[in-house]
Motif scaffolding. Structure first.
Motif, PDB file in Angstrom:
ATOM      1  N   ASN A   1       6.718 -28.109  -5.537  1.00  0.00           N
ATOM      2  CA  ASN A   1       8.158 -27.777  -5.493  1.00  0.00           C
ATOM      3  C   ASN A   1       8.421 -26.643  -4.509  1.00  0.00           C
ATOM      4  OD1 ASN A   1       8.967 -29.603  -7.434  1.00  0.00           O
ATOM      5  ND2 ASN A   1       8.390 -28.174  -9.103  1.00  0.00           N
ATOM      6  N   GLU A   2       7.491 -25.687  -4.473  1.00  0.00           N
ATOM      7  CA  GLU A   2       7.716 -24.491  -3.646  1.00  0.00           C
ATOM      8  C   GLU A   2       6.385 -24.074  -3.027  1.00  0.00           C
ATOM      9  OE1 GLU A   2      10.424 -21.364  -5.177  1.00  0.00           O
ATOM     10  OE2 GLU A   2       8.750 -20.017  -4.749  1.00  0.00           O
ATOM     11  N   VAL A   3       6.446 -23.742  -1.742  1.00  0.00           N
ATOM     12  CA  VAL A   3       5.244 -23.288  -1.028  1.00  0.00           C
ATOM     13  C   VAL A   3       5.589 -21.958  -0.363  1.00  0.00           C
ATOM     14  CG1 VAL A   3       3.536 -23.856   0.722  1.00  0.00           C
ATOM     15  CG2 VAL A   3       4.670 -25.683  -0.532  1.00  0.00           C
ATOM     16  N   THR A   4       4.654 -20.987  -0.482  1.00  0.00           N
ATOM     17  CA  THR A   4       4.895 -19.665   0.126  1.00  0.00           C
ATOM     18  C   THR A   4       3.763 -19.330   1.073  1.00  0.00           C
ATOM     19  OG1 THR A   4       5.956 -18.955  -1.913  1.00  0.00           O
ATOM     20  CG2 THR A   4       5.357 -17.237  -0.353  1.00  0.00           C
ATOM     21  N   PHE A   5       4.129 -18.989   2.306  1.00  0.00           N
ATOM     22  CA  PHE A   5       3.109 -18.538   3.275  1.00  0.00           C
ATOM     23  C   PHE A   5       3.458 -17.126   3.742  1.00  0.00           C
ATOM     24  CE2 PHE A   5       2.815 -23.203   4.657  1.00  0.00           C
ATOM     25  CZ  PHE A   5       1.797 -23.453   3.770  1.00  0.00           C
ATOM     26  N   PRO A   6       2.451 -16.266   3.897  1.00  0.00           N
ATOM     27  CA  PRO A   6       2.719 -14.968   4.531  1.00  0.00           C
ATOM     28  C   PRO A   6       3.074 -15.158   6.006  1.00  0.00           C
ATOM     29  CG  PRO A   6       0.635 -14.942   3.343  1.00  0.00           C
ATOM     30  CD  PRO A   6       1.072 -16.373   3.421  1.00  0.00           C
ATOM     31  N   GLU A   7       3.999 -14.329   6.460  1.00  0.00           N
ATOM     32  CA  GLU A   7       4.439 -14.388   7.859  1.00  0.00           C
ATOM     33  C   GLU A   7       3.233 -14.249   8.791  1.00  0.00           C
ATOM     34  OE1 GLU A   7       8.164 -12.412  10.327  1.00  0.00           O
ATOM     35  OE2 GLU A   7       7.311 -11.351   8.628  1.00  0.00           O
ATOM     36  N   HIS A   8       3.226 -15.059   9.843  1.00  0.00           N
ATOM     37  CA  HIS A   8       2.189 -15.063  10.901  1.00  0.00           C
ATOM     38  C   HIS A   8       0.851 -15.637  10.438  1.00  0.00           C
ATOM     39  CE1 HIS A   8       5.075 -12.829  13.141  1.00  0.00           C
ATOM     40  NE2 HIS A   8       4.960 -11.743  12.381  1.00  0.00           N
TER      41      HIS A   8
ATOM     42  N   VAL B   1       5.192   7.864   3.155  1.00  0.00           N
ATOM     43  CA  VAL B   1       4.918   6.855   2.124  1.00  0.00           C
ATOM     44  C   VAL B   1       5.129   5.473   2.723  1.00  0.00           C
ATOM     45  CG1 VAL B   1       5.560   6.034  -0.172  1.00  0.00           C
ATOM     46  CG2 VAL B   1       5.786   8.442   0.371  1.00  0.00           C
ATOM     47  N   MET B   2       4.199   4.539   2.386  1.00  0.00           N
ATOM     48  CA  MET B   2       4.319   3.141   2.804  1.00  0.00           C
ATOM     49  C   MET B   2       4.376   2.259   1.556  1.00  0.00           C
ATOM     50  SD  MET B   2       2.715   4.964   5.219  1.00  0.00           S
ATOM     51  CE  MET B   2       0.948   4.942   5.116  1.00  0.00           C
ATOM     52  N   ALA B   3       5.225   1.197   1.610  1.00  0.00           N
ATOM     53  CA  ALA B   3       5.270   0.221   0.512  1.00  0.00           C
ATOM     54  C   ALA B   3       4.253  -0.883   0.814  1.00  0.00           C
ATOM     55  CB  ALA B   3       6.670  -0.369   0.407  1.00  0.00           C
ATOM     56  N   VAL B   4       3.650  -1.441  -0.243  1.00  0.00           N
ATOM     57  CA  VAL B   4       2.624  -2.482  -0.071  1.00  0.00           C
ATOM     58  C   VAL B   4       2.990  -3.708  -0.907  1.00  0.00           C
ATOM     59  CG1 VAL B   4       0.164  -3.020  -0.334  1.00  0.00           C
ATOM     60  CG2 VAL B   4       0.855  -0.695   0.259  1.00  0.00           C
ATOM     61  N   ASN B   5       2.920  -4.901  -0.264  1.00  0.00           N
ATOM     62  CA  ASN B   5       2.935  -6.150  -1.045  1.00  0.00           C
ATOM     63  C   ASN B   5       1.684  -6.945  -0.671  1.00  0.00           C
ATOM     64  OD1 ASN B   5       3.444  -7.425   1.384  1.00  0.00           O
ATOM     65  ND2 ASN B   5       5.570  -7.983   0.907  1.00  0.00           N
ATOM     66  N   GLU B   6       1.600  -8.194  -1.108  1.00  0.00           N
ATOM     67  CA  GLU B   6       0.338  -8.926  -0.882  1.00  0.00           C
ATOM     68  C   GLU B   6       0.066  -9.175   0.602  1.00  0.00           C
ATOM     69  OE1 GLU B   6       0.774 -12.569  -2.976  1.00  0.00           O
ATOM     70  OE2 GLU B   6       2.225 -13.424  -1.566  1.00  0.00           O
ATOM     71  N   ASN B   7       1.090  -8.990   1.439  1.00  0.00           N
ATOM     72  CA  ASN B   7       0.901  -9.249   2.868  1.00  0.00           C
ATOM     73  C   ASN B   7       0.500  -8.015   3.667  1.00  0.00           C
ATOM     74  OD1 ASN B   7       1.753 -11.926   2.512  1.00  0.00           O
ATOM     75  ND2 ASN B   7       3.860 -11.192   2.397  1.00  0.00           N
ATOM     76  N   GLY B   8       0.569  -6.832   3.005  1.00  0.00           N
ATOM     77  CA  GLY B   8       0.184  -5.631   3.749  1.00  0.00           C
ATOM     78  C   GLY B   8       1.150  -4.491   3.488  1.00  0.00           C
ATOM     79  N   GLN B   9       1.091  -3.494   4.348  1.00  0.00           N
ATOM     80  CA  GLN B   9       1.925  -2.321   4.090  1.00  0.00           C
ATOM     81  C   GLN B   9       3.007  -2.154   5.138  1.00  0.00           C
ATOM     82  OE1 GLN B   9      -1.024   0.782   3.703  1.00  0.00           O
ATOM     83  NE2 GLN B   9      -0.539   1.664   5.674  1.00  0.00           N
ATOM     84  N   SER B  10       4.095  -1.528   4.671  1.00  0.00           N
ATOM     85  CA  SER B  10       5.296  -1.382   5.496  1.00  0.00           C
ATOM     86  C   SER B  10       5.123  -0.286   6.537  1.00  0.00           C
ATOM     87  CB  SER B  10       6.468  -1.010   4.577  1.00  0.00           C
ATOM     88  OG  SER B  10       6.285   0.329   4.100  1.00  0.00           O
ATOM     89  N   GLN B  11       6.137  -0.160   7.351  1.00  0.00           N
ATOM     90  CA  GLN B  11       6.256   1.037   8.193  1.00  0.00           C
ATOM     91  C   GLN B  11       6.483   2.235   7.267  1.00  0.00           C
ATOM     92  OE1 GLN B  11       6.177   1.347  11.764  1.00  0.00           O
ATOM     93  NE2 GLN B  11       5.155  -0.603  11.360  1.00  0.00           N
ATOM     94  N   PRO B  12       6.103   3.451   7.694  1.00  0.00           N
ATOM     95  CA  PRO B  12       6.229   4.583   6.773  1.00  0.00           C
ATOM     96  C   PRO B  12       7.644   5.150   6.695  1.00  0.00           C
ATOM     97  CG  PRO B  12       5.196   5.286   8.828  1.00  0.00           C
ATOM     98  CD  PRO B  12       5.372   3.799   8.933  1.00  0.00           C
ATOM     99  N   LEU B  13       7.936   5.721   5.514  1.00  0.00           N
ATOM    100  CA  LEU B  13       9.064   6.638   5.371  1.00  0.00           C
ATOM    101  C   LEU B  13       8.455   8.022   5.520  1.00  0.00           C
ATOM    102  CD1 LEU B  13      11.854   7.755   4.390  1.00  0.00           C
ATOM    103  CD2 LEU B  13      10.937   7.574   2.067  1.00  0.00           C
ATOM    104  N   GLU B  14       8.914   8.754   6.531  1.00  0.00           N
ATOM    105  CA  GLU B  14       8.273  10.043   6.814  1.00  0.00           C
ATOM    106  C   GLU B  14       9.241  11.183   6.511  1.00  0.00           C
ATOM    107  OE1 GLU B  14       6.084  11.831  10.723  1.00  0.00           O
ATOM    108  OE2 GLU B  14       5.713   9.730  10.263  1.00  0.00           O
ATOM    109  N   GLY B  15       8.704  12.255   5.895  1.00  0.00           N
ATOM    110  CA  GLY B  15       9.525  13.442   5.652  1.00  0.00           C
ATOM    111  C   GLY B  15       9.849  14.114   6.975  1.00  0.00           C
ATOM    112  N   THR B  16      11.023  14.725   7.054  1.00  0.00           N
ATOM    113  CA  THR B  16      11.422  15.339   8.329  1.00  0.00           C
ATOM    114  C   THR B  16      11.071  16.810   8.399  1.00  0.00           C
ATOM    115  OG1 THR B  16      13.579  15.532   7.319  1.00  0.00           O
ATOM    116  CG2 THR B  16      13.275  13.732   8.886  1.00  0.00           C
ATOM    117  N   ASN B  17      11.151  17.507   7.258  1.00  0.00           N
ATOM    118  CA  ASN B  17      10.910  18.957   7.288  1.00  0.00           C
ATOM    119  C   ASN B  17       9.564  19.282   6.661  1.00  0.00           C
ATOM    120  OD1 ASN B  17      13.475  19.398   8.346  1.00  0.00           O
ATOM    121  ND2 ASN B  17      14.374  19.344   6.298  1.00  0.00           N
ATOM    122  N   PRO B  18       8.691  19.983   7.404  1.00  0.00           N
ATOM    123  CA  PRO B  18       7.405  20.364   6.801  1.00  0.00           C
ATOM    124  C   PRO B  18       7.606  21.412   5.705  1.00  0.00           C
ATOM    125  CG  PRO B  18       7.602  21.266   9.025  1.00  0.00           C
ATOM    126  CD  PRO B  18       8.813  20.425   8.801  1.00  0.00           C
TER     127      PRO B  18
END
Length: 400
Positions: free
Chosen positions: A9-16, A169-186
């Motif tokens: 009924n449904e097929v899922t493929f990771p991008e690329h 911080v990076m978000a992760v799903n079964e396909n890998g991890q996202s681009q980071p959210l980076e803090g601006t002020n040290p």
């Protein structure tokens, strides 16, 4: 006529990624297979191919793209008729970055807590975890603080006090991890307050045979956090090593230090303590010699008796100055005979100065006189001669 036996009924493929779909059917061949996506026929090309076998067909998809998503229909024909089935194709990708702002709170010398929000887009696949990284601004390398954080908040440990840090911080799903959210002020790894300034110079308020009492002024600055107490250190003059006095902080600005060694010289210094840590040391106290103020000091003739030349029938006076602790008892002697106050002999005292007055001196008064001073510390004697000078002769002691 053909019959579709099995189709997902449904097929899922990771991008690329490359993927394949297998659809089983029954009937008598030869078969002709057509594929439709959202109502339009899909022709074979490098990106999508299908291979027909006797009882199944395999659809090959090369490097799946988001544009391949949709509802597909497969039609299987033979001379006797046709059958069809549908399936939905989903292409999952990497999640988007977590949403900011990246908030940093509860900063201490070694830790900081960071928080974020989930990504707007999960990439078509559930977010399983987050990766948290830290970096000192003086370094180029990011260091993983947590590779599998399940929450939207994380306390980063192991920071170096005074170091300046950035987080991401990076978000992760079964396909890998996202681009980071980076803090601006040290941030700087330190408590929200500082260590105290140095306390005042310790002053010795009392000295005993094996102890001293010290007191000192509070530091000018408590660093923004309450002073918890003071550490006191001692050292013997002439040595390098400071030793901490006592196992516990001194809560007040004074302390009694015992178990010191008599006749040795010590100096002292003080540190103030608050939640951020220990202040620099105070300046050293002046050095102090440990001595019991009540310890007996034997008598000492600071000014001894001197020989006196007296004129006959005039008075003669012996004088001496004696120190000692406790104050010595004084006894005067003529030869070996103890003298009493009164009559011929008058005994005077002024502070530490003692005098013996011999009134109307004449021949028999010529003798050796002595002053004996005694206290707990011991006994000392000073001697001198009284010489009588008459118009005719000089009488020396010892002459009969």
């Amino acid at each position: 006529a053909p019959k579709i036996e099995r189709c997902p009924n449904e097929v899922t493929f990771p991008e690329h990624d490359n993927g394949k779909i297998k659809i089983f059917y029954s009937g008598t061949g030869p078969f002709d297979v057509q594929l439709y996506k959202d109502g339009l026929e899909v022709k074979e090309d490098k990106h999508l191919k299908f291979t027909v076998f006797d009882d199944y067909v395999i659809i090959y998809l090369r490097e799946a793209l988001k544009t391949d998503e949709g509802k597909y229909k497969i039609i299987v024909k033979n001379d006797s008729g046709q059958a069809d089935a549908t399936f939905v194709l989903k292409v999952t990708g990497l999640p988007g970055p977590p949403q900011g702002p990246l908030e940093v709170s509860d900063i201490t010398q070694n830790t900081a807590t960071i928080a974020w929000r989930p990504p707007l887009f999960d990439g078509g696949s559930k977010i399983t975890n987050y990766v948290v990284e830290r970096k000192e601004t003086s370094h180029s390398q990011w260091i993983v603080a947590s590779s599998y954080c399940r929450e939207l908040v994380f306390t980063v440990q192991g920071l170096t006090e005074g170091g300046e840090y950035l987080f991401r911080v990076m978000a992760v799903n079964e396909n890998g991890q996202s681009q980071p959210l980076e803090g601006t002020n040290p941030i700087i790894a330190k408590l929200p307050y500082d260590k105290p300034s140095a306390p005042g110079v310790p002053v010795v308020t009392e000295v005993g045979g094996d102890f001293v009492n010290l007191s000192w002024e509070k530091p000018e600055s408590d660093g923004g956090s309450r002073i918890q107490g003071y550490w006191v250190e001692k050292r013997e003059v002439g040595t390098l090593a400071w030793q901490r006095v006592g196992p516990n902080l001194s809560i007040t600005t004074q302390v009694n230090i015992s178990n010191l060694i008599e006749d040795r010289q010590y100096e002292f210094r003080v540190f103030a303590v608050n939640e951020a840590g220990m202040s620099p040391p105070s300046s050293n106290s002046t050095s102090v010699k440990i001595k019991d103020p009540n310890a007996p000091v034997p008598p000492e003739f600071v000014i001894p008796l001197r020989n006196v030349m007296a004129v006959e029938n005039k008075s003669a006076q012996f004088t001496c100055k004696v120190t000692g602790n406790p104050k010595p008892t004084i006894i005067w002697y003529k030869g070996t005979r103890e003298l009493m106050d009164g009559g011929k002999f008058t005994m005077l005292k002024d502070g530490d100065t003692y005098s013996l007055v011999v009134s109307e001196a004449y021949g028999e008064d010529a003798d050796e006189y002595a002053c004996r001073a005694t206290n707990k510390g011991g006994s000392r004697t000073s001697r001198a001669e009284l010489l009588i000078k008459s118009k005719q002769t000089l009488c020396f002691s010892g002459e009969q």
